[in-house]
Enzyme design. Structure first.
Site, PDB file in Angstrom:
ATOM      1  N   LEU A 289       0.809  -1.222   0.000  1.00 14.71           N
ATOM      2  CA  LEU A 289       0.000   0.000   0.000  1.00 14.71           C
ATOM      3  C   LEU A 289       0.841   1.270   0.000  1.00 14.71           C
ATOM      4  O   LEU A 289       0.366   2.339   0.383  1.00 14.71           O
ATOM      5  CB  LEU A 289      -0.999   0.016   1.163  1.00 14.71           C
ATOM      6  CG  LEU A 289      -2.055  -1.089   1.161  1.00 14.71           C
ATOM      7  CD1 LEU A 289      -3.051  -0.862   2.290  1.00 14.71           C
ATOM      8  CD2 LEU A 289      -2.782  -1.188  -0.173  1.00 14.71           C
TER       9      LEU A 289
ATOM     10  N   SER B 274       8.343  -4.501 -19.344  1.00 15.13           N
ATOM     11  CA  SER B 274       8.086  -3.194 -19.951  1.00 15.13           C
ATOM     12  C   SER B 274       8.732  -3.083 -21.319  1.00 15.13           C
ATOM     13  O   SER B 274       9.874  -3.520 -21.527  1.00 15.13           O
ATOM     14  CB  SER B 274       8.636  -2.092 -19.044  1.00 15.13           C
ATOM     15  OG  SER B 274       8.601  -0.843 -19.690  1.00 15.13           O
ATOM     16  N   ALA B 275       8.011  -2.452 -22.238  1.00 16.61           N
ATOM     17  CA  ALA B 275       8.566  -2.168 -23.563  1.00 16.61           C
ATOM     18  C   ALA B 275       9.682  -1.135 -23.501  1.00 16.61           C
ATOM     19  O   ALA B 275      10.412  -0.960 -24.486  1.00 16.61           O
ATOM     20  CB  ALA B 275       7.464  -1.673 -24.487  1.00 16.61           C
TER      21      ALA B 275
ATOM     22  N   TYR C 174      14.824   2.811 -14.103  1.00 15.81           N
ATOM     23  CA  TYR C 174      13.584   2.046 -14.051  1.00 15.81           C
ATOM     24  C   TYR C 174      13.586   0.940 -15.101  1.00 15.81           C
ATOM     25  O   TYR C 174      13.337  -0.226 -14.789  1.00 15.81           O
ATOM     26  CB  TYR C 174      12.371   2.951 -14.283  1.00 15.81           C
ATOM     27  CG  TYR C 174      11.170   2.168 -14.750  1.00 15.81           C
ATOM     28  CD1 TYR C 174      10.504   1.311 -13.885  1.00 15.81           C
ATOM     29  CD2 TYR C 174      10.736   2.232 -16.077  1.00 15.81           C
ATOM     30  CE1 TYR C 174       9.428   0.540 -14.322  1.00 15.81           C
ATOM     31  CE2 TYR C 174       9.662   1.476 -16.519  1.00 15.81           C
ATOM     32  CZ  TYR C 174       9.017   0.630 -15.652  1.00 15.81           C
ATOM     33  OH  TYR C 174       7.973  -0.137 -16.082  1.00 15.81           O
TER      34      TYR C 174
END
Length: 339
Positions: free
Chosen positions: A34, A118-119, A142
């Site tokens: 969370l 991820s692309a 990232y």
């Protein structure tokens, strides 16, 4: 398949995946700390609050749900500029903690994993179109965490003593929209991606900035493959229900990559035009240099997803815009603020 663990299942994508599973009679078991996810998104769902790197918590989850048949790993930090500013934080959260998670999955006999990749890991191509065979060359901390984890996962499937481990890595393109039933959506009223900034500009009157106007595209702005988040969620359902067909237990190569997009490239300027048409209003559009970590972008071939998953994206950018706006109004009302 009856029950699936979803890490990050209280976030935007993970919660939509959970809803799509429920719609197909599959029970999601959600694990989320969370830090970004919302408790409202897991109401009336099986939920554990905690860290993916907590082995005792994972052991408890599997002890209480021994019928979990697969894990969908969505939990990650995802903001490119933040990753540039805080690379060690991203490597710790996205790489180190995932390794701990994989240890727990293997210890508890969870041998099917769907990974949210991820692309953004793809190297630039002359026409911005990519498929699963294209080279990878991540350009931000990232993106490098995703590329690193793909290598970790592939090595994991090849390790001695891990003969049963199988992984499907879904390389996401650019999710937009919200759950069409408005059960969940983006947690942030003002997200940092292009559509979020367009919605912010439309609802507040602020200018929209095109970051980067000298890319090698048809209009100089970056190009993306914008996929409705519900289509993306349904791709996860297809990957799970077809898992043993896509990666059979007897397969020599137990690691499979599948791009998940629409197959259509849309530049940022084209997205602006589509947004303005959808809302019936013009925006104050300005130009600026690329942000740290920005790349030209890409769009995908959809052959692999169609052939292996029997899946294709069905929803339009206009539907994504409409669902995102409708969700934002509902979420703002829930939060007690104005849109």
């Amino acid at each position: 398949m009856k029950k699936v663990l979803i890490t990050g299942g209280a976030g935007f994508i993970g919660s939509t995946v959970a809803s799509a599973l429920l719609d197909q009679g599959i029970t999601p078991v959600i694990l989320d700390d969370l830090s970004k996810g919302r408790a409202e998104f897991v109401e009336d769902r099986i939920f554990y609050q905690g860290d993916i790197a907590d082995p005792a918590l994972l052991d408890r989850v599997f002890a209480e749900h021994p019928d979990i048949e697969a894990a969908v790993h969505c939990a990650a930090k995802i903001v490119v500029p933040e990753s540039v500013a805080r690379p060690l934080y991203y490597y710790r959260e996205n790489v180190a903690k995932t390794v701990d998670l994989l240890d727990s999955l293997q210890r508890n006999g969870c041998t099917r994993v769907v990974f949210s990749s991820s692309a953004s890991i793809y190297a630039p191509t002359p026409d911005a179109r990519v498929d699963e065979t294209c080279p990878v060359d991540a350009n931000s901390p990232y993106a490098r965490t995703k590329q690193m984890m793909e290598q970790v996962l592939q090595d994991w499937t090849r390790a001695e003593g891990a003969e049963a481990i199988r992984v499907i890595a879904l390389r996401y393109f650019n999710p937009i929209g919200a759950d069409p039933q408005l059960r969940t959506g983006l947690q942030d009223l003002n997200p940092t991606h292009a559509l979020g900034k367009l919605i912010e500009a439309h609802t507040t009157g602020a200018p929209f900035t095109v970051t980067g106007v000298d890319w090698a595209t048809r209009d100089g702005s970056g190009i993306r493959d914008y996929i409705h988040v519900q289509d993306l969620a349904e791709a996860h359902v297809a990957a799970l229900t077809r898992f043993d067909q896509v990666v059979p237990p007897t397969a020599e190569d137990r690691y499979r990559v599948i791009n998940v997009g629409t197959g259509e490239g849309t530049t940022v300027r084209e997205l602006v035009a589509a947004f303005e048409q959808a809302v019936g209003a013009r925006l104050d559009v300005r130009e600026a240099a690329p942000r740290p970590g920005d790349v030209i972008g890409c769009y995908t071939s959809v052959d692999t997803a169609r052939d292996l998953l029997g899946w294709t994206a069905r929803r339009t950018i206009a539907e994504g815009v409409t669902d995102a706006l409708t969700w934002r109004a509902k979420w703002a009302a829930h939060l007690g603020t104005t849109v």
